[in-house]
Structures are given as C-alpha cells and as structure tokens.
Design a protein around this motif. Structure first.
Motif, PDB file in Angstrom:
ATOM      1  N   GLY A 229     -18.548  -6.694  -8.077  1.00  0.00           N
ATOM      2  CA  GLY A 229     -18.521  -7.898  -7.271  1.00  0.00           C
ATOM      3  C   GLY A 229     -17.769  -7.709  -5.966  1.00  0.00           C
ATOM      4  N   ILE A 230     -16.993  -8.727  -5.577  1.00  0.00           N
ATOM      5  CA  ILE A 230     -16.339  -8.681  -4.270  1.00  0.00           C
ATOM      6  C   ILE A 230     -15.189  -7.679  -4.226  1.00  0.00           C
ATOM      7  CG2 ILE A 230     -17.054 -11.023  -3.670  1.00  0.00           C
ATOM      8  CD1 ILE A 230     -14.212 -11.957  -4.224  1.00  0.00           C
ATOM      9  N   ARG A 231     -14.675  -7.254  -5.370  1.00  0.00           N
ATOM     10  CA  ARG A 231     -13.691  -6.164  -5.348  1.00  0.00           C
ATOM     11  C   ARG A 231     -14.343  -4.891  -4.814  1.00  0.00           C
ATOM     12  NH1 ARG A 231     -11.149  -6.990 -11.302  1.00  0.00           N
ATOM     13  NH2 ARG A 231     -13.297  -7.676 -11.603  1.00  0.00           N
ATOM     14  N   SER A 232     -15.557  -4.637  -5.274  1.00  0.00           N
ATOM     15  CA  SER A 232     -16.300  -3.485  -4.756  1.00  0.00           C
ATOM     16  C   SER A 232     -16.589  -3.653  -3.269  1.00  0.00           C
ATOM     17  CB  SER A 232     -17.619  -3.320  -5.524  1.00  0.00           C
ATOM     18  OG  SER A 232     -17.382  -3.067  -6.884  1.00  0.00           O
ATOM     19  N   TYR A 233     -16.809  -4.893  -2.853  1.00  0.00           N
ATOM     20  CA  TYR A 233     -17.097  -5.163  -1.442  1.00  0.00           C
ATOM     21  C   TYR A 233     -15.888  -4.807  -0.567  1.00  0.00           C
ATOM     22  CZ  TYR A 233     -19.132  -7.728   2.530  1.00  0.00           C
ATOM     23  OH  TYR A 233     -19.671  -8.079   3.738  1.00  0.00           O
ATOM     24  N   VAL A 234     -14.696  -5.207  -1.008  1.00  0.00           N
ATOM     25  CA  VAL A 234     -13.488  -4.892  -0.242  1.00  0.00           C
ATOM     26  C   VAL A 234     -13.280  -3.380  -0.164  1.00  0.00           C
ATOM     27  CG1 VAL A 234     -10.963  -5.032  -0.258  1.00  0.00           C
ATOM     28  CG2 VAL A 234     -12.328  -7.098  -0.632  1.00  0.00           C
ATOM     29  N   ARG A 235     -13.489  -2.695  -1.277  1.00  0.00           N
ATOM     30  CA  ARG A 235     -13.377  -1.218  -1.260  1.00  0.00           C
ATOM     31  C   ARG A 235     -14.366  -0.610  -0.266  1.00  0.00           C
ATOM     32  NH1 ARG A 235     -13.073  -1.788  -7.123  1.00  0.00           N
ATOM     33  NH2 ARG A 235     -10.934  -1.416  -7.845  1.00  0.00           N
ATOM     34  N   HIS A 236     -15.581  -1.153  -0.245  1.00  0.00           N
ATOM     35  CA  HIS A 236     -16.606  -0.669   0.685  1.00  0.00           C
ATOM     36  C   HIS A 236     -16.165  -0.882   2.132  1.00  0.00           C
ATOM     37  CE1 HIS A 236     -20.479  -0.178   2.700  1.00  0.00           C
ATOM     38  NE2 HIS A 236     -20.321  -1.384   3.215  1.00  0.00           N
ATOM     39  N   LEU A 237     -15.623  -2.042   2.437  1.00  0.00           N
ATOM     40  CA  LEU A 237     -15.195  -2.354   3.795  1.00  0.00           C
ATOM     41  C   LEU A 237     -14.048  -1.453   4.254  1.00  0.00           C
ATOM     42  CD1 LEU A 237     -15.283  -6.256   3.553  1.00  0.00           C
ATOM     43  CD2 LEU A 237     -16.857  -4.834   4.871  1.00  0.00           C
ATOM     44  N   ASN A 238     -13.213  -1.012   3.303  1.00  0.00           N
ATOM     45  CA  ASN A 238     -12.037  -0.202   3.633  1.00  0.00           C
ATOM     46  C   ASN A 238     -12.219   1.287   3.344  1.00  0.00           C
ATOM     47  OD1 ASN A 238     -10.540  -2.370   4.541  1.00  0.00           O
ATOM     48  ND2 ASN A 238      -9.525  -2.724   2.573  1.00  0.00           N
ATOM     49  N   LYS A 239     -13.440   1.710   3.115  1.00  0.00           N
ATOM     50  CA  LYS A 239     -13.657   3.087   2.656  1.00  0.00           C
ATOM     51  C   LYS A 239     -13.208   4.139   3.664  1.00  0.00           C
ATOM     52  CE  LYS A 239     -18.534   3.150   4.118  1.00  0.00           C
ATOM     53  NZ  LYS A 239     -19.940   3.287   3.654  1.00  0.00           N
ATOM     54  N   GLU A 240     -13.140   3.793   4.939  1.00  0.00           N
ATOM     55  CA  GLU A 240     -12.713   4.762   5.956  1.00  0.00           C
ATOM     56  C   GLU A 240     -11.320   4.438   6.507  1.00  0.00           C
ATOM     57  OE1 GLU A 240     -15.742   4.979   8.901  1.00  0.00           O
ATOM     58  OE2 GLU A 240     -17.244   5.830   7.542  1.00  0.00           O
ATOM     59  N   LYS A 241     -10.579   3.591   5.797  1.00  0.00           N
ATOM     60  CA  LYS A 241      -9.241   3.198   6.246  1.00  0.00           C
ATOM     61  C   LYS A 241      -8.176   3.659   5.250  1.00  0.00           C
ATOM     62  CE  LYS A 241     -11.019  -1.022   8.448  1.00  0.00           C
ATOM     63  NZ  LYS A 241     -10.938  -2.504   8.483  1.00  0.00           N
ATOM     64  N   ASN A 242      -6.966   3.830   5.733  1.00  0.00           N
ATOM     65  CA  ASN A 242      -5.821   4.109   4.867  1.00  0.00           C
ATOM     66  C   ASN A 242      -5.281   2.783   4.353  1.00  0.00           C
ATOM     67  OD1 ASN A 242      -5.891   6.936   5.371  1.00  0.00           O
ATOM     68  ND2 ASN A 242      -4.760   6.629   7.282  1.00  0.00           N
ATOM     69  N   VAL A 243      -5.196   2.659   3.034  1.00  0.00           N
ATOM     70  CA  VAL A 243      -4.807   1.377   2.436  1.00  0.00           C
ATOM     71  C   VAL A 243      -3.354   1.406   1.973  1.00  0.00           C
ATOM     72  CG1 VAL A 243      -7.177   0.874   1.739  1.00  0.00           C
ATOM     73  CG2 VAL A 243      -5.665   2.077   0.153  1.00  0.00           C
ATOM     74  N   LEU A 244      -2.737   0.230   1.937  1.00  0.00           N
ATOM     75  CA  LEU A 244      -1.343   0.123   1.497  1.00  0.00           C
ATOM     76  C   LEU A 244      -1.219   0.041  -0.019  1.00  0.00           C
ATOM     77  CD1 LEU A 244       0.292  -2.344   4.073  1.00  0.00           C
ATOM     78  CD2 LEU A 244       0.305   0.149   4.055  1.00  0.00           C
ATOM     79  N   HIS A 245      -2.258  -0.421  -0.683  1.00  0.00           N
ATOM     80  CA  HIS A 245      -2.261  -0.483  -2.146  1.00  0.00           C
ATOM     81  C   HIS A 245      -3.653  -0.100  -2.628  1.00  0.00           C
ATOM     82  CE1 HIS A 245      -3.976  -4.688  -1.781  1.00  0.00           C
ATOM     83  NE2 HIS A 245      -3.296  -4.597  -0.650  1.00  0.00           N
ATOM     84  N   LYS A 246      -3.711   0.800  -3.590  1.00  0.00           N
ATOM     85  CA  LYS A 246      -4.975   1.405  -4.012  1.00  0.00           C
ATOM     86  C   LYS A 246      -5.928   0.391  -4.627  1.00  0.00           C
ATOM     87  CE  LYS A 246      -6.867   5.202  -6.772  1.00  0.00           C
ATOM     88  NZ  LYS A 246      -6.544   6.335  -7.671  1.00  0.00           N
ATOM     89  N   THR A 247      -5.398  -0.471  -5.489  1.00  0.00           N
ATOM     90  CA  THR A 247      -6.243  -1.442  -6.186  1.00  0.00           C
ATOM     91  C   THR A 247      -6.227  -2.771  -5.450  1.00  0.00           C
ATOM     92  OG1 THR A 247      -5.726  -0.402  -8.311  1.00  0.00           O
ATOM     93  CG2 THR A 247      -6.660  -2.625  -8.366  1.00  0.00           C
ATOM     94  N   PRO A 248      -7.378  -3.289  -5.052  1.00  0.00           N
ATOM     95  CA  PRO A 248      -7.401  -4.583  -4.362  1.00  0.00           C
ATOM     96  C   PRO A 248      -6.902  -5.714  -5.254  1.00  0.00           C
ATOM     97  CG  PRO A 248      -9.484  -3.414  -4.065  1.00  0.00           C
ATOM     98  CD  PRO A 248      -8.719  -2.678  -5.116  1.00  0.00           C
ATOM     99  N   PHE A 249      -6.249  -6.673  -4.646  1.00  0.00           N
ATOM    100  CA  PHE A 249      -5.907  -7.909  -5.359  1.00  0.00           C
ATOM    101  C   PHE A 249      -7.204  -8.672  -5.628  1.00  0.00           C
ATOM    102  CE2 PHE A 249      -5.748 -12.479  -4.722  1.00  0.00           C
ATOM    103  CZ  PHE A 249      -4.887 -12.884  -5.733  1.00  0.00           C
ATOM    104  N   TYR A 250      -7.262  -9.350  -6.785  1.00  0.00           N
ATOM    105  CA  TYR A 250      -8.463 -10.118  -7.124  1.00  0.00           C
ATOM    106  C   TYR A 250      -8.086 -11.295  -8.008  1.00  0.00           C
ATOM    107  CZ  TYR A 250     -12.937 -11.450  -9.209  1.00  0.00           C
ATOM    108  OH  TYR A 250     -14.028 -12.157  -9.638  1.00  0.00           O
TER     109      TYR A 250
END
Length: 413
Positions: A229-250
């Motif tokens: 769902g939208i967790r996968s969407y957020v990962r997709h949007l950030n796939k080329e960025k350095n993230v501050l936390h590996k697992t998105p909040f949901y």
C-alpha cells in the motif's frame, strides 16, 4: 431612428425565445470545461481517469481485483474490470436499462446509494455520461448473469437499446471510447508516462489491485500490484534519497466514518516537503482538509515531543510548519462516504470531518511512534531544529542587509 439604433434595439430584444434549453448531454458538449476542466491533454487524461475511477470503486467495494487499460493505435481507449458489471435490468421508474441511464443521464449512478458503494471516486454520477458526451463514439459491454450485454453510442446518444450479444462465464464492464477531436482540438496525444504515474498511485492506494496498462501506439506496457500500500509508495518516492529512518511511519484507522491512512519518512534533503494527498483514491493536487489536519498535527506533535525531551529549549521559539516538513515525504489517504470537493475535477477536498479525523488519528499515532523510536525521533527533531536555525540565520542576514541599505540613503532636507 437611425438604422444603427434599430439594429441595436433588435439585438437587445431579450425575450423568452432567446432562452436556450440544452437537453440531455448537450450542456456537456457546449461547456465541457465545467465537467473535465480544460480540453487540452489534461482534459483528455481526465476522460480516462473518470472511467478508471468507476472500476476502482468496484475494487474499493470488494468486487474487483483487476483493471485493464489499453490505448489503441487509433487513439481510442478501452477500460475493463472484473467487477459486478453496470446493471442492465430496467429501472423501475425511468423504464430504461440501468446501463443506458448511467451512460446518458447526468447524476445517474450507484454512487448515491450507500448500500451499493460505501466509498467511491465517481461521486456526482457524471463521470461515465460526461465521457460519453465528449466522445465521437462509445461502446459498453457488460458481463453479468451469464450473458454479454452491449450498447453503442454516438456523441452521447444511444444507437439502439441494450442487447444481449452472447454468453459469458465471467463478469465485469468494458468501456471503449473515442474522444471527440472537435472538442479536444489539440489532438489525441496521450502522455503515457503521466497516465502510468496516476495508475501507479491508484495501485499503491488500493492494496492487492492489479493494473495492466498498454499503449498500442508504441508497444509500451506496464503492470502494477502492491501489497504494501502507501508504505510501499513512500519507499518508492524516496528510493534515490538518503533517509533518516529506514522503516516509514504508518498508521491506518477509522474515526467517525473517515478511514485514515498516513505513511511518512524523513530524508536528509534540504528541500521542501513532498506530500501527496488522496480522498477516495482521487489525487487532490491542491490538498484540502486532510492536508490541513496533517500539517497541524505534525507541527503540534513535533514541538511537543521536542520540548518534552528538552531538545528544544525554553528560550527557543516553536518550530514552524516549514521547519518540521523539511525533507519530509508523506502520503495521506482518506476514504469517506460523502466527500465534498471544490469542483468536479476534485483537486481540493473541502470536507471538514477529514481535517479532524486526520489530525486526531495521525497526531496520536505519530506521538506514540516518536516515543517508541527514540533514535529515529532524535534524528528527526535535530533536523527540524537545524532547519529552524538556518531559517533564522537567513532572516537575520536579510534584516541586516535591509538596515544597511536604508542607512545608505540620507533623509530628505
């Protein structure tokens, strides 16, 4: 009286005979912008989305799990699903098939009946009929009750009654239409990438719904199916960025008739936030009530947490909305039975209950998440404080420059 005066008087002779009554779908063809927005490529894409929205509504209701979209070589479009199929039986009061009503009468559809659809994208009962009105031709086939039913239309007008044309073991609806080039005068030049982006969003927003999109003009073809769902969407949007936390909040929760889903992830980026808002799977590009509720809750919770952990000192001002959203990627999705939009094109949600539901659901859950993930929380707060200090430093430089400039001008006299 001069000839010019006589002509003027005749032109100003406003009588009942000058009042035009547009019957059926004539109003749509006369003023298409009122229904689909501009008749450029955006309106052209809107035509496809209106039909696809109906298929997605069947998925949201639990009756469909597959949608197929084809742009043909002649630029006609086919959208099919394996839902229940548009009803083909005779309407008790209108005395015509339900299919003909849905395709030819504005504000006719099952979306007004809460027993048929708890939530839906096609809200006003105008989607299919508007597409029909703005097409040179349209054909609809419905598989239901062991038969295939068909009706054909020309510029919105039925070319005959709904007829059974064969047998079927399946179910679903197939809509094939050709947008009218006398209305879409820029031509039927679809942007496949833009359409794919929209249907990817739909697939993210509706778990376990399969999309197949094919463009027969050049052979492009894609398939979408997302369990996350939208967790996968957020990962997709950030796939080329350095993230501050590996697992998105949901969070996902229903409150007072509003189903709320929010996923977010902070990145190291210094640019502005990337927030995507949806109501009943419709992309609200201008945001609205759900975005307001989210922003208010985010600013409140981050400030409260930062002060409770003494990360934000007493003598420091509260973080602003811009501070707490720097580098943020978020997807907000609400589903409600009777959403209100600012227009038929649905760019902005104006249902007040969405603001309170998102604020409450997201605010409570995000506060808990910060408490349960202190390492991630500290990195997020430090980034927001850094954003605030940068903002204040820039503001101070501007004020100093302004004062210096003013001092360089002598007072008159």
């Amino acid at each position: 009286m001069t000839t010019e005066t006589k002509a003027s008087t005749q032109n100003n002779d406003y009588t009942a005979s000058r009042i035009q009554v547009l019957e059926g779908l004539e109003a749509v063809r006369k003023r298409p912008g009122m229904y689909i927005g501009p008749t450029d490529i955006n309106g052209l894409h809107h035509m496809i989305r209106e039909v696809v929205d109906n298929s997605v509504d069947e998925a949201l209701a639990g009756y469909a799990d597959r949608i197929n979209i084809i742009i043909h070589a002649d630029c006609s479009v086919t959208v099919s699903d394996n839902g229940r199929g548009i009803p083909v039986d005779i309407h008790p009061t209108k005395k015509v098939s339900g299919l003909e009503l849905a395709a030819t009468v504005l504000h006719a559809g099952g979306k007004f009946d809460s027993d048929s659809y708890k939530v839906s994208s096609g809200l006003h009962g105008v989607g299919l009929s508007v597409v029909n009105a703005l097409s040179t031709w349209m054909n609809i086939e419905v598989q239901t009750g062991g038969k295939v039913w068909r009706q054909e239309y020309f510029t919105g007008k039925p070319q005959g009654p709904v007829k059974a044309v064969g047998k079927s073991e399946g179910r679903g609806t197939t809509v094939n239409f050709m947008p009218d080039v006398t209305i879409f005068r820029d031509g039927l030049d679809y942007n496949f990438r833009a359409l794919v982006q929209r249907f990817r969003e739909m697939a993210y927003l509706t778990k376990a719904l399969r999309f197949h999109i094919a463009d027969q003009r050049d052979g492009n073809e894609v398939n979408f199916y997302f369990e996350g769902g939208i967790r996968s969407y957020v990962r997709h949007l950030n796939k080329e960025k350095n993230v501050l936390h590996k697992t998105p909040f949901y969070v996902e929760r229903d409150l007072n008739g509003v189903a709320v889903e929010v996923a977010l992830q902070y990145t190291e980026a210094y640019d502005t936030d990337s927030i995507y808002t949806f109501a009943n799977n419709i992309n609200n590009t201008d945001g609205g009530a759900h975005l307001t509720g989210f922003r208010n809750a985010l600013t409140r919770v981050v400030n409260s947490y930062a002060r409770s952990k003494n990360l934000l000192k007493e003598n420091e001002a509260n973080l602003t909305g811009d501070d707490v959203r720097e580098g943020l990627t978020a997807v907000i999705s609400v589903k409600l039975q009777d959403p209100q939009f600012s227009s038929q094109t649905k760019e902005k949600l104006v249902s007040p209950e969405a603001a309170s539901a998102v604020s409450s659901v997201f605010g409570d859950a995000f506060n808990t998440w910060l408490e349960e993930n202190p390492g991630d929380a500290k990195r997020i707060i430090e980034k927001t404080i850094s954003a605030a200090r940068t903002r204040l430093a820039v503001q101070k430089v501007r004020e100093t420059a302004r004062q210096s400039a003013m001092e360089g001008f002598p007072l008159p006299g």
